[in-house]
Structure formats: structure tokens, C-alpha cells
Design a protein around this motif. Structure first.
Motif, PDB file in Angstrom:
ATOM      1  N   LYS A 154      81.365 -16.661  63.952  1.00 52.12           N
ATOM      2  CA  LYS A 154      81.360 -15.550  64.901  1.00 52.12           C
ATOM      3  C   LYS A 154      81.439 -14.215  64.170  1.00 52.12           C
ATOM      4  CE  LYS A 154      83.817 -13.557  68.841  1.00 52.12           C
ATOM      5  NZ  LYS A 154      84.985 -13.662  69.760  1.00 52.12           N
ATOM      6  N   ALA A 155      82.296 -14.145  63.159  1.00 51.91           N
ATOM      7  CA  ALA A 155      82.416 -12.908  62.373  1.00 51.91           C
ATOM      8  C   ALA A 155      81.109 -12.598  61.654  1.00 51.91           C
ATOM      9  CB  ALA A 155      83.559 -13.042  61.364  1.00 51.91           C
ATOM     10  N   LEU A 156      80.454 -13.643  61.136  1.00 53.16           N
ATOM     11  CA  LEU A 156      79.161 -13.453  60.474  1.00 53.16           C
ATOM     12  C   LEU A 156      78.106 -13.006  61.471  1.00 53.16           C
ATOM     13  CD1 LEU A 156      77.198 -13.657  58.130  1.00 53.16           C
ATOM     14  CD2 LEU A 156      77.109 -16.136  58.465  1.00 53.16           C
ATOM     15  N   HIS A 157      78.088 -13.634  62.633  1.00 53.93           N
ATOM     16  CA  HIS A 157      77.135 -13.261  63.688  1.00 53.93           C
ATOM     17  C   HIS A 157      77.320 -11.806  64.088  1.00 53.93           C
ATOM     18  CE1 HIS A 157      75.681 -13.822  68.102  1.00 53.93           C
ATOM     19  NE2 HIS A 157      74.681 -13.478  67.321  1.00 53.93           N
ATOM     20  N   ASN A 158      78.582 -11.397  64.283  1.00 54.51           N
ATOM     21  CA  ASN A 158      78.864 -10.010  64.654  1.00 54.51           C
ATOM     22  C   ASN A 158      78.415  -9.042  63.564  1.00 54.51           C
ATOM     23  OD1 ASN A 158      79.947 -10.785  67.095  1.00 54.51           O
ATOM     24  ND2 ASN A 158      82.076 -10.685  66.408  1.00 54.51           N
ATOM     25  N   ALA A 159      78.616  -9.428  62.305  1.00 57.49           N
ATOM     26  CA  ALA A 159      78.215  -8.568  61.191  1.00 57.49           C
ATOM     27  C   ALA A 159      76.701  -8.409  61.131  1.00 57.49           C
ATOM     28  CB  ALA A 159      78.748  -9.134  59.875  1.00 57.49           C
ATOM     29  N   VAL A 160      75.980  -9.486  61.424  1.00 56.24           N
ATOM     30  CA  VAL A 160      74.515  -9.423  61.467  1.00 56.24           C
ATOM     31  C   VAL A 160      74.071  -8.467  62.575  1.00 56.24           C
ATOM     32  CG1 VAL A 160      72.420 -10.728  62.035  1.00 56.24           C
ATOM     33  CG2 VAL A 160      74.100 -11.695  60.453  1.00 56.24           C
ATOM     34  N   LEU A 161      74.693  -8.589  63.739  1.00 50.29           N
ATOM     35  CA  LEU A 161      74.344  -7.714  64.858  1.00 50.29           C
ATOM     36  C   LEU A 161      74.647  -6.261  64.540  1.00 50.29           C
ATOM     37  CD1 LEU A 161      75.560  -9.828  67.921  1.00 50.29           C
ATOM     38  CD2 LEU A 161      73.244  -9.591  67.028  1.00 50.29           C
ATOM     39  N   MET A 162      75.766  -6.026  63.848  1.00 46.98           N
ATOM     40  CA  MET A 162      76.123  -4.659  63.457  1.00 46.98           C
ATOM     41  C   MET A 162      75.077  -4.089  62.501  1.00 46.98           C
ATOM     42  SD  MET A 162      78.950  -3.372  64.755  1.00 46.98           S
ATOM     43  CE  MET A 162      79.615  -2.271  63.502  1.00 46.98           C
ATOM     44  N   LYS A 163      74.614  -4.914  61.582  1.00 48.24           N
ATOM     45  CA  LYS A 163      73.635  -4.462  60.587  1.00 48.24           C
ATOM     46  C   LYS A 163      72.318  -4.057  61.249  1.00 48.24           C
ATOM     47  CE  LYS A 163      70.989  -6.224  56.621  1.00 48.24           C
ATOM     48  NZ  LYS A 163      71.252  -5.122  55.674  1.00 48.24           N
ATOM     49  N   ILE A 164      71.774  -4.936  62.095  1.00 50.67           N
ATOM     50  CA  ILE A 164      70.493  -4.609  62.728  1.00 50.67           C
ATOM     51  C   ILE A 164      70.678  -3.522  63.786  1.00 50.67           C
ATOM     52  CG2 ILE A 164      69.510  -6.888  62.281  1.00 50.67           C
ATOM     53  CD1 ILE A 164      69.955  -7.473  65.304  1.00 50.67           C
ATOM     54  N   GLY A 165      71.863  -3.509  64.416  1.00 52.63           N
ATOM     55  CA  GLY A 165      72.143  -2.496  65.432  1.00 52.63           C
ATOM     56  C   GLY A 165      72.194  -1.100  64.840  1.00 52.63           C
ATOM     57  N   GLU A 166      72.791  -0.980  63.663  1.00 56.74           N
ATOM     58  CA  GLU A 166      72.876   0.332  63.016  1.00 56.74           C
ATOM     59  C   GLU A 166      71.488   0.843  62.645  1.00 56.74           C
ATOM     60  OE1 GLU A 166      74.117   3.848  61.677  1.00 56.74           O
ATOM     61  OE2 GLU A 166      75.328   2.379  62.792  1.00 56.74           O
ATOM     62  N   ALA A 167      70.647  -0.032  62.113  1.00 54.42           N
ATOM     63  CA  ALA A 167      69.280   0.368  61.773  1.00 54.42           C
ATOM     64  C   ALA A 167      68.521   0.801  63.027  1.00 54.42           C
ATOM     65  CB  ALA A 167      68.553  -0.783  61.090  1.00 54.42           C
ATOM     66  N   PHE A 168      68.750   0.080  64.126  1.00 53.25           N
ATOM     67  CA  PHE A 168      68.088   0.389  65.389  1.00 53.25           C
ATOM     68  C   PHE A 168      68.524   1.754  65.916  1.00 53.25           C
ATOM     69  CE2 PHE A 168      68.507  -0.139  70.134  1.00 53.25           C
ATOM     70  CZ  PHE A 168      67.171   0.081  70.421  1.00 53.25           C
ATOM     71  N   PHE A 169      69.831   2.027  65.865  1.00 53.28           N
ATOM     72  CA  PHE A 169      70.316   3.310  66.382  1.00 53.28           C
ATOM     73  C   PHE A 169      69.869   4.476  65.520  1.00 53.28           C
ATOM     74  CE2 PHE A 169      72.880   1.235  69.527  1.00 53.28           C
ATOM     75  CZ  PHE A 169      72.955   2.195  70.527  1.00 53.28           C
ATOM     76  N   GLN A 170      69.740   4.257  64.240  1.00 50.59           N
ATOM     77  CA  GLN A 170      69.210   5.318  63.390  1.00 50.59           C
ATOM     78  C   GLN A 170      67.773   5.641  63.785  1.00 50.59           C
ATOM     79  OE1 GLN A 170      69.766   4.277  59.264  1.00 50.59           O
ATOM     80  NE2 GLN A 170      71.995   4.251  59.426  1.00 50.59           N
ATOM     81  N   GLU A 171      67.021   4.604  64.147  1.00 51.76           N
ATOM     82  CA  GLU A 171      65.643   4.803  64.610  1.00 51.76           C
ATOM     83  C   GLU A 171      65.625   5.591  65.922  1.00 51.76           C
ATOM     84  OE1 GLU A 171      62.161   2.042  66.586  1.00 51.76           O
ATOM     85  OE2 GLU A 171      63.339   1.176  64.955  1.00 51.76           O
ATOM     86  N   LEU A 172      66.509   5.220  66.846  1.00 53.12           N
ATOM     87  CA  LEU A 172      66.572   5.923  68.127  1.00 53.12           C
ATOM     88  C   LEU A 172      66.989   7.380  67.940  1.00 53.12           C
ATOM     89  CD1 LEU A 172      68.238   3.427  70.657  1.00 53.12           C
ATOM     90  CD2 LEU A 172      65.818   3.980  70.405  1.00 53.12           C
TER      91      LEU A 172
END
Length: 204
Positions: free
Chosen positions: A53-71
């Protein structure tokens, strides 16, 4: 081990997990499989992440940050209208969800743990800021005619979020494959809402 090597290994784990999650789905991926892909022990994974779960959350944080930078880059554009930026941001979100649907994005939104709720609140704050910035830009260029851009930006965000959560409430808790029909309905509603919203604040 040097700190930079630790960071490098952590990134390799995140990349391997992302690859597995996107291909097989997060629920069907095991820590053993990720360790095998990296040719390391499972204990090595647990050195960096307490559990899957911690790994899954970290993956989501990583792609989420890249996505928000794009937005946020889209929200800062000055070469197109504020109206077009709103629609471009919807399109970016569509592409993001279609690409990463197998990461069980919707499941995370049902997670009530303090850590996840703090992340969700942070995401919401960033979205508020982006939409307020777009409205303010529209006012500055004479595209929009409003005296309260902060309130208008927040209202738009609340309305869009309301449509998103209303649609998601009909989905199962764990979504592995994207429900295209339900997703397309939400997108159509958000585009219509944006069209009506922009029409209401445009300078006549």
C-alpha cells in the motif's frame, strides 16, 4: 550506501512497480513480482516501503506530481484564451485517467486514512489555485467580467468536483479497468458545465 544511491534505488522500485501496476493492475501485483523484476530480495523493497500500500501510494504521488506540474503549466499559458485553458485541462485529465486507470486511482479517493486525506486536501488546494488563476487571467485580459475571481474560481472547482464524485459514487470501490461509459458521461457533463459556466462570466 550513499544517499544518492538510495534515491536511485527508490526510483527504480517506483518505476518497476508502475510498470507492473499499469500492466496487471495494482491489486494483482505482488511485492515478490516487483522484487523479481528488479532482481533483488523482497526485503530490499521493504527497506524503502513498509508494505505494498505504501509503495502504491508512492507511485500515485510520483505520477500525480508530474500531472499537476503539467496542469499548472497549462494554467500559466498566455498564448490562448482562459476558456480554452479550461477545456485543455479537462482534456489533460481525460488522458491521465485513461493512461493510468489500472493504478486504481478511484480506490485511493475512498481511503479515509489521515495521510491520504491530507494528500487529497493538498490536491484540492492546488486545483483551487489553478482555477482562480485562470479566472483572474480572464478578467485581466477582458475575457471575463467578474468582480470576485477567487469566489468564481472556487465555485467552478466545487461544481466540477461535484460531478466527478457523483459519477464515481456509482462505481465499485476498486476500479481496475476504466468504465468507459460512466467515464465518458462524467466528461460530457464537465464539458457542458464548463461551456455554461464560461458563457455566464464572459464579457458581453
Amino acid at each position: 550506501m550513499l544517499a544518492e544511491n538510495k534515491d536511485e534505488m527508490r526510483e527504480k522500485i517506483l518505476e518497476a512497480a508502475l510498470k507492473r501496476f499499469m500492466h496487471y493492475g495494482a491489486s494483482k501485483t505482488t511485492m515478490n513480482e516487483i522484487a523479481d523484476d528488479l532482481r533483488c530480495s523482497k526485503a530490499s523493497l521493504y527497506y524503502y516501503f513498509s508494505d505494498k500500500k505504501a509503495l502504491h501510494n508512492a507511485v500515485l504521488m510520483k505520477i500525480g506530481e508530474a500531472f499537476f506540474q503539467e496542469l499548472e503549466s497549462e494554467a500559466d499559458r498566455t498564448d490562448i484564451s482562459a476558456e480554452q485553458i479550461f477545456f485543455n485541462m479537462i482534456q489533460s485529465k481525460i488522458q491521465f485517467i485513461e493512461r493510468f486507470s489500472r493504478l486504481e486511482l478511484f480506490k485511493v479517493l475512498n481511503d479515509k486514512t489521515p495521510e491520504i486525506q491530507e494528500i487529497i486536501n493538498s490536491v484540492q488546494s492546488r486545483e483551487y489555485a489553478m482555477h482562480i488563476k485562470i479566472v483572474k487571467r480572464g478578467v485581466t485580459t477582458g475575457e471575463f467580467d467578474v468582480t470576485n475571481p477567487e469566489e468564481i474560481g472556487m465555485l467552478y472547482q466545487d461544481a466540477m468536483e461535484g460531478l466527478r464524485f457523483a459519477g464515481m459514487s456509482c462505481m465499485p470501490e476498486v476500479v481496475v479497468d476504466l468504465d468507459k461509459e460512466g467515464f465518458e458521461k462524467i466528461v460530457a457533463q464537465q464539458k457542458l458545465l464548463t461551456e455554461i459556466f464560461v458563457r455566464g462570466i464572459k464579457k458581453q
